[in-house]
Design a protein around this motif. Structure first.
Motif, PDB file in Angstrom:
ATOM      1  N   CYS A  58       0.921  -0.919  -0.003  1.00  0.00           N
ATOM      2  CA  CYS A  58       0.092  -0.042  -0.200  1.00  0.00           C
ATOM      3  C   CYS A  58       0.975   1.382   0.008  1.00  0.00           C
ATOM      4  O   CYS A  58       1.952   1.393   0.762  1.00  0.00           O
ATOM      5  CB  CYS A  58      -0.761   0.190   1.111  1.00  0.00           C
ATOM      6  N   CYS A  91       0.065   3.345   3.329  1.00  0.00           N
ATOM      7  CA  CYS A  91       0.569   2.850   4.888  1.00  0.00           C
ATOM      8  C   CYS A  91       1.903   1.911   4.901  1.00  0.00           C
ATOM      9  O   CYS A  91       2.618   1.648   5.793  1.00  0.00           O
ATOM     10  CB  CYS A  91      -0.523   2.144   5.675  1.00  0.00           C
ATOM     11  N   CYS A 126      -7.080  -1.950   1.397  1.00  0.00           N
ATOM     12  CA  CYS A 126      -5.641  -2.322   2.226  1.00  0.00           C
ATOM     13  C   CYS A 126      -5.973  -3.072   3.205  1.00  0.00           C
ATOM     14  O   CYS A 126      -6.781  -2.967   3.992  1.00  0.00           O
ATOM     15  CB  CYS A 126      -4.805  -1.128   2.259  1.00  0.00           C
ATOM     16  N   CYS A 140      -4.604  -0.396   6.503  1.00  0.00           N
ATOM     17  CA  CYS A 140      -5.236   0.846   6.658  1.00  0.00           C
ATOM     18  C   CYS A 140      -6.581   0.906   6.099  1.00  0.00           C
ATOM     19  O   CYS A 140      -7.294   1.905   6.275  1.00  0.00           O
ATOM     20  CB  CYS A 140      -4.321   2.198   6.062  1.00  0.00           C
TER      21      CYS A 140
HETATM   22 ZN   LIG Z   1      -2.659   0.780   3.479  1.00  0.00          ZN
END
Ligand SMILES: [Zn+2]
Length: 233
Positions: A199, A202, A223, A226
């Motif tokens: 991701c 994050c 994700c 997050c």
């Molecule tokens: Zn993420």
């Protein structure tokens, strides 16, 4: 097929709009902030306030010296005129002349001291004035730069908003609704890119199932960490 490209671009535009607003706020605050100039002006006022009484005192001493000298001159004229014959009176005039000369010397000393003090005070005024000039120039220069930046940012903001509107027209309504719901909870960034298998926001690496699903784009994929929408470009 989930089409995220346009909405992702909208998000980038919105983030740029927000950054522009933040900078515009800073500029507004900075334009109101001229404490340095105010302090320099106040230092100059203080220095001038110290100089003025010394100059006044110098003038008053010069005047007193002049008056004193005239008195002595007139006493000497009387002494040597031949009009005064009385020895007691002549002695008095001589004493008066002595006393005026003594006073003259005291006044001269006092004047010299005062003039030296005034010179120092004047140097302090000049220094304070040049400091004020320099901070004023710096503020004006910065002020000008900030005003230019403000104008640029405002024009950029208008262009970005138009661009946003145009792009929003091409976004599928349900997707937009989801985006708007997530936005406040995800720091104005509800969409993250899938970079490799991680991701982009994050940084967490996604499991294979999630990453593959995001690449297939058949459904909305979030994700693992997050919970942002993952967009595989
Ligand atoms: Zn993420």
């Amino acid at each position: 097929m989930i089409e995220l490209e346009t909405l992702y671009r909208v998000q980038e535009i919105e983030l740029e709009i927000l950054a522009g607003h933040k900078r515009l706020k800073e500029i507004t605050a900075a334009l109101e902030e001229n404490e340095v100039v105010v302090a320099a002006q106040s230092a100059l006022d203080t220095a001038q306030g110290a100089l003025a009484p010394l100059q006044k005192q110098s003038r008053s001493l010069e005047l007193e010296i002049k008056t004193n000298r005239e008195k002595a001159k007139s006493a000497e004229t009387r002494l040597y005129s031949g009009n005064v014959k009385n020895p007691k009176e002549l002695q008095d005039i001589q004493q008066e002349i002595e006393s005026l000369k003594k006073r003259h010397s005291e006044l001269e000393d006092h004047l010299l001291e005062t003039m030296l003090e005034a010179e120092e005070a004047e140097a302090a005024v000049n220094e304070a004035q040049s400091h004020l000039d320099s901070v004023t120039a710096a503020f004006t220069a910065e002020h000008g730069q900030l005003l230019d930046e403000q104008t640029t940012l405002k024009a950029r903001d208008t262009a970005l908003r138009q661009n946003r509107e145009k792009r929003l027209a091409g976004v599928e309504p349900d997707l937009l609704k989801l985006y708007n719901t997530l936005r406040p909870r995800k720091g104005n960034q509800p969409i993250a890119l899938l970079v490799g298998s991680s991701c982009s926001v994050c940084g967490v690496e996604q499991n294979r199932m999630t990453a593959d699903a995001a690449r297939r784009r058949q459904e909305i994929v979030y994700c693992n960490s997050c919970e942002r929408i993952l967009y595989a470009r």
